[in-house]
Design a protein around this motif. Sequence first.
Motif, PDB file in Angstrom:
ATOM      1  N   PHE A  55       0.965  -1.169   0.113  1.00  0.00           N
ATOM      2  CA  PHE A  55      -0.208  -0.243  -0.264  1.00  0.00           C
ATOM      3  C   PHE A  55       1.045   1.162  -0.357  1.00  0.00           C
ATOM      4  O   PHE A  55       0.390   1.813  -0.844  1.00  0.00           O
ATOM      5  N   LEU A  66       0.740   7.355   2.722  1.00  0.00           N
ATOM      6  CA  LEU A  66      -0.061   6.646   3.172  1.00  0.00           C
ATOM      7  C   LEU A  66      -0.686   8.022   4.356  1.00  0.00           C
ATOM      8  O   LEU A  66      -0.098   8.593   5.124  1.00  0.00           O
ATOM      9  N   SER A  70      -4.715   3.849   7.423  1.00  0.00           N
ATOM     10  CA  SER A  70      -3.265   3.181   6.472  1.00  0.00           C
ATOM     11  C   SER A  70      -2.604   3.403   7.444  1.00  0.00           C
ATOM     12  O   SER A  70      -0.940   2.878   7.097  1.00  0.00           O
ATOM     13  N   ILE A  85      -8.051   2.727   1.297  1.00  0.00           N
ATOM     14  CA  ILE A  85      -6.908   3.343   1.883  1.00  0.00           C
ATOM     15  C   ILE A  85      -6.321   4.295   1.612  1.00  0.00           C
ATOM     16  O   ILE A  85      -7.214   4.687   0.157  1.00  0.00           O
ATOM     17  N   TYR A 114      -9.617   3.525  -2.851  1.00  0.00           N
ATOM     18  CA  TYR A 114      -8.640   4.953  -2.599  1.00  0.00           C
ATOM     19  C   TYR A 114      -8.960   5.740  -2.222  1.00  0.00           C
ATOM     20  O   TYR A 114      -9.835   6.265  -3.131  1.00  0.00           O
TER      21      TYR A 114
END
Length: 327
Positions: A55, A66, A70, A85, A114
């Motif tokens: 990720f 991130l 996350s 995410i 996302y």
Amino acid sequence: MRSLPKDIAELGLFVKRAVLLSRGWSDRDLRRAVNQGTILRIRKGWYSVPSAPRFAAEAFRIGGRLAGLSCLSTWGIWTPETRKIHVTVPDAARGLRRPTDMRAPFDRADGHRYRVTWNDAATDRHASFRWRTSVIDALVHVLENHDRVTSIVCLDAALHSRREGGAGIVESDLDEIFARAPQRVQAWRSQVDGRAGSGGETEFRLLALEAGIPFVPQPFVAGVGFLDGQIGPSVFVEVDGANWHDNPEAFAVDRERDILVAGKNGRVLRFSYPLFRRKWQLCAAAMANALADDYRLAKQTEFPAFPWRMQPRPASRPPRPADVDAP
């Protein structure tokens, strides 16, 4: 022995081509390593290694870092599960790429997996901060984007992690975090505690307090140890997560602890995560009945002093646990 993958890992997992060239590697070395699969080309002019968190690589390929839930999980801090995410990019970011294809622009379809926010103002992106935010920034992101229970669970977990020697925050960091957070969340600070050993315990504590049931986290009982919570002079609560309590040895230890508490004229109420999340009204009624007996009997015990008394509340719809799949 020096190697290109090792250099990239030591430089922060995501490294510019120019930095690698300055360390003596050539474009030929980079091409060969990419073809052999020992390093990865993440974005134009940027390289990483296959062992980089997936990720993290996808967030970096998009063009950000991130953030939020996350990010916290990469620091080893307990968080609720989320299907999305979370990625933060600079305010003026342009040219976002697809998380799995650096040649294609970020697509609306990627939004199902996302969640991108344009609020990354950080200028220091060296080492581990190149692909994820700091813990403090991640917690601010959570306060800006999630509900009360999810936010307090994460703040509690970060405090507990730091006390246990891991990454996290100290009490004074709450000043900065809430100073940067929206006005609508300021009242939540008084509900942050940090003693709970898991997010489920924090979630249970918040639900109990909303139901008018007093709750002291992590009471210590001599001869037994720490329990998850105390709700009355002689009544304790254990919140059981499946990962630990499905273990037969752990099951036996827990029952022995329950017997030790009973030997001191106390009782332990056990609630699994699925039970209190799906049937909270049943759990609240059980605790209320146990407390009524506890105060009426006024048993002599060796337990920690407990000055609170449950206050009656008008009947109402019970509070629901956090929607952990919120954006």
